[in-house]
Write a protein that holds these residues in place. Structure first.
Motif, PDB file in Angstrom:
ATOM      1  N   ALA A 235      98.555  -1.695  77.897  1.00  0.00           N
ATOM      2  CA  ALA A 235      98.500  -1.053  76.581  1.00  0.00           C
ATOM      3  C   ALA A 235      97.456  -1.785  75.752  1.00  0.00           C
ATOM      4  O   ALA A 235      97.752  -2.796  75.118  1.00  0.00           O
ATOM      5  CB  ALA A 235      99.859  -1.083  75.904  1.00  0.00           C
ATOM      6  N   ASN A 236      96.235  -1.270  75.773  1.00  0.00           N
ATOM      7  CA  ASN A 236      95.111  -1.934  75.121  1.00  0.00           C
ATOM      8  C   ASN A 236      94.501  -1.063  74.032  1.00  0.00           C
ATOM      9  O   ASN A 236      94.408   0.160  74.182  1.00  0.00           O
ATOM     10  CB  ASN A 236      94.019  -2.255  76.145  1.00  0.00           C
ATOM     11  N   TYR A 237      94.053  -1.711  72.974  1.00  0.00           N
ATOM     12  CA  TYR A 237      93.313  -0.989  71.952  1.00  0.00           C
ATOM     13  C   TYR A 237      91.972  -0.508  72.498  1.00  0.00           C
ATOM     14  O   TYR A 237      91.253  -1.237  73.174  1.00  0.00           O
ATOM     15  CB  TYR A 237      93.026  -1.889  70.756  1.00  0.00           C
ATOM     16  N   VAL A 238      91.643   0.728  72.193  1.00  0.00           N
ATOM     17  CA  VAL A 238      90.299   1.269  72.386  1.00  0.00           C
ATOM     18  C   VAL A 238      89.597   1.300  71.032  1.00  0.00           C
ATOM     19  O   VAL A 238      88.437   0.912  70.887  1.00  0.00           O
ATOM     20  CB  VAL A 238      90.353   2.683  72.996  1.00  0.00           C
ATOM     21  N   ILE A 239      90.341   1.762  70.034  1.00  0.00           N
ATOM     22  CA  ILE A 239      89.960   1.691  68.628  1.00  0.00           C
ATOM     23  C   ILE A 239      91.136   1.066  67.898  1.00  0.00           C
ATOM     24  O   ILE A 239      92.271   1.522  68.053  1.00  0.00           O
ATOM     25  CB  ILE A 239      89.655   3.086  68.046  1.00  0.00           C
ATOM     26  N   GLU A 240      90.885   0.018  67.128  1.00  0.00           N
ATOM     27  CA  GLU A 240      91.973  -0.654  66.416  1.00  0.00           C
ATOM     28  C   GLU A 240      91.982  -0.230  64.956  1.00  0.00           C
ATOM     29  O   GLU A 240      91.030  -0.472  64.223  1.00  0.00           O
ATOM     30  CB  GLU A 240      91.838  -2.173  66.514  1.00  0.00           C
ATOM     31  N   GLY A 241      93.061   0.418  64.556  1.00  0.00           N
ATOM     32  CA  GLY A 241      93.214   0.832  63.171  1.00  0.00           C
ATOM     33  C   GLY A 241      93.714  -0.316  62.318  1.00  0.00           C
ATOM     34  O   GLY A 241      93.989  -1.415  62.802  1.00  0.00           O
ATOM     35  N   ASP A 242      93.870  -0.038  61.030  1.00  0.00           N
ATOM     36  CA  ASP A 242      94.326  -1.083  60.109  1.00  0.00           C
ATOM     37  C   ASP A 242      95.615  -0.686  59.402  1.00  0.00           C
ATOM     38  O   ASP A 242      95.957  -1.223  58.346  1.00  0.00           O
ATOM     39  CB  ASP A 242      93.239  -1.401  59.081  1.00  0.00           C
ATOM     40  N   GLY A 243      96.353   0.251  59.995  1.00  0.00           N
ATOM     41  CA  GLY A 243      97.595   0.708  59.375  1.00  0.00           C
ATOM     42  C   GLY A 243      98.793  -0.144  59.748  1.00  0.00           C
ATOM     43  O   GLY A 243      98.678  -1.203  60.369  1.00  0.00           O
ATOM     44  N   GLU A 244      99.956   0.363  59.377  1.00  0.00           N
ATOM     45  CA  GLU A 244     101.220  -0.317  59.632  1.00  0.00           C
ATOM     46  C   GLU A 244     101.504  -0.380  61.131  1.00  0.00           C
ATOM     47  O   GLU A 244     101.118   0.506  61.882  1.00  0.00           O
ATOM     48  CB  GLU A 244     102.333   0.454  58.924  1.00  0.00           C
ATOM     49  N   GLU A 245     102.157  -1.439  61.564  1.00  0.00           N
ATOM     50  CA  GLU A 245     102.513  -1.556  62.978  1.00  0.00           C
ATOM     51  C   GLU A 245     103.687  -0.639  63.312  1.00  0.00           C
ATOM     52  O   GLU A 245     104.618  -0.479  62.523  1.00  0.00           O
ATOM     53  CB  GLU A 245     102.873  -3.003  63.327  1.00  0.00           C
ATOM     54  N   VAL A 246     103.630  -0.044  64.485  1.00  0.00           N
ATOM     55  CA  VAL A 246     104.692   0.825  64.977  1.00  0.00           C
ATOM     56  C   VAL A 246     105.833  -0.028  65.519  1.00  0.00           C
ATOM     57  O   VAL A 246     105.605  -1.008  66.223  1.00  0.00           O
ATOM     58  CB  VAL A 246     104.150   1.751  66.083  1.00  0.00           C
ATOM     59  N   LYS A 247     107.061   0.356  65.182  1.00  0.00           N
ATOM     60  CA  LYS A 247     108.236  -0.362  65.667  1.00  0.00           C
ATOM     61  C   LYS A 247     108.873   0.392  66.831  1.00  0.00           C
ATOM     62  O   LYS A 247     108.577   1.560  67.063  1.00  0.00           O
ATOM     63  CB  LYS A 247     109.244  -0.554  64.537  1.00  0.00           C
ATOM     64  N   ALA A 248     109.766  -0.282  67.525  1.00  0.00           N
ATOM     65  CA  ALA A 248     110.374   0.298  68.721  1.00  0.00           C
ATOM     66  C   ALA A 248     111.192   1.552  68.414  1.00  0.00           C
ATOM     67  O   ALA A 248     111.360   2.415  69.276  1.00  0.00           O
ATOM     68  CB  ALA A 248     111.264  -0.740  69.413  1.00  0.00           C
ATOM     69  N   ASP A 249     111.689   1.661  67.180  1.00  0.00           N
ATOM     70  CA  ASP A 249     112.479   2.836  66.811  1.00  0.00           C
ATOM     71  C   ASP A 249     111.716   3.791  65.904  1.00  0.00           C
ATOM     72  O   ASP A 249     112.289   4.696  65.301  1.00  0.00           O
ATOM     73  CB  ASP A 249     113.784   2.421  66.137  1.00  0.00           C
ATOM     74  N   SER A 250     110.397   3.599  65.798  1.00  0.00           N
ATOM     75  CA  SER A 250     109.585   4.459  64.936  1.00  0.00           C
ATOM     76  C   SER A 250     109.409   5.844  65.544  1.00  0.00           C
ATOM     77  O   SER A 250     109.490   6.019  66.758  1.00  0.00           O
ATOM     78  CB  SER A 250     108.200   3.848  64.716  1.00  0.00           C
TER      79      SER A 250
END
Length: 334
Positions: A232-247
């Motif tokens: 699971a690697n970034y191709v484009i890295e955004g600057d938003g909130e991190e996703v949680k396991a229950d998101s």
């Protein structure tokens, strides 16, 4: 559990991918929403006439994204849909069937009783402006508005909850509703990740295109053995909130088979975004997207044990024990 908006209709179901999962798990099954849905009479109502008033005043919280205080309605409300742009934004224009991200407050015209708001939950609503997904008043009032706008509207029962009202929210079948909506963003089938490109320098891994024009990115799979562990690697890295396991997330994605590079699923080919909970997809997706930032494009390589394993869905074109490769654009966290 996070309280859901009373605006939501019962979801029509999840996309094909959400059926992914090990056969011992029931998390991949769609559970009916406990949120009330618009009535059949509401969804079959003719388009409203849109007028500019009357509308009650916003007496406090007058800035964009501030929780507003709205006065009680004065006199009889309009029988038409009254709409006013209080703050004009300069972002993308909202169209019907787009997804919007918005904060909002809703109250009853006659009493000023607030029955729902997202400001206190500190979580904006992300919802599709489509028939059956949300009350029709929103569909008609918000189409054509721009992100960054604050919209004030009054919605008669015909384009709200109909004659049956909404008992869960304390809304009678005769109540006209008043909403303030702060449109933060809008998303459609042309939406893409937005961020900085990240080097893809491992020749043993697929290379994903970095175009952000809304077209499907290329996925070039190398002629090497597939990895046995999740990638699971970034191709484009955004600057938003991190996703949680229950998101829950709103995404664009494309999936191909490692062995052949053949596409088996894609939102791009359907010209339709999709949303789902990370608790309702294959483990490779839930683990791969957890911790990633909104706005990002992520390469996910899912080994069989974290994908379909020996039980691929019928008609998918996926063979048993297939390694799956995905490009996923995380557009929003819901």
């Amino acid at each position: 559990m996070r309280r859901r908006s009373v605006l939501l209709a019962v979801p029509a179901g999840l996309v094909t991918l959400a059926g992914c999962g090990d056969e011992k798990s029931d998390t991949a099954k769609t559970k009916p929403s406990t949120s009330p849905s618009p009535s059949a009479s509401t969804s079959s109502a003719p388009p409203p006439k849109i007028v500019d008033g009357p509308l009650p005043a916003i007496t406090a919280g007058t800035k964009f994204n501030e929780k507003p205080t709205v006065a009680k309605g004065s006199g009889a409300p309009s029988k038409d849909l009254a709409v006013k742009t209080v703050i004009a934004g300069s972002g993308k224009t909202v169209a019907e069937n787009d997804y919007i991200q918005a904060n909002y407050l809703g109250q009853v015209w006659d009493t000023a009783k607030v029955f729902d708001n997202s400001y206190d939950r500190k979580t904006p609503l992300i919802i599709q402006l489509s028939q059956g997904s949300i009350i029709d008043g929103w569909r008609y009032a918000l189409a054509g508005k721009k992100a960054g706008s604050r919209v004030l509207m009054s919605v008669p029962p015909t384009w709200g909850y109909g004659k049956q009202g909404n008992t869960q929210a304390g809304i009678k079948g005769t109540d006209t509703l008043v909403f303030v909506v702060d449109i933060q963003n809008t998303f459609n089938a042309k939406s893409s990740a937005q961020g900085k490109e990240v080097a893809q320098d491992d020749a043993k891994l697929p290379k994903v295109g970095t175009n952000t024009d809304g077209k499907a990115p290329s996925i070039d799979v190398p002629k090497t053995a597939a990895p046995t562990k999740l990638v699971a690697n970034y191709v484009i890295e955004g600057d938003g909130e991190e996703v949680k396991a229950d998101s829950s997330v709103l995404v664009q994605y494309k999936g191909v088979l490692w062995d052949t590079g053949k596409e088996f699923d894609s939102t791009y080919s359907r010209s339709a975004l999709t949303s789902f909970s990370l608790q309702q997809v294959v483990k490779g997706w839930s683990q791969g997207l957890t911790g990633k930032k909104v706005g990002s494009r992520v390469l996910i390589v899912v080994p069989p044990k974290l994908g379909y394993g020996d039980n691929p869905p019928s008609g998918s074109g996926i063979k048993k024990d297939s390694t799956l490769v995905f490009s996923v654009d995380i557009l929003a966290k819901m």
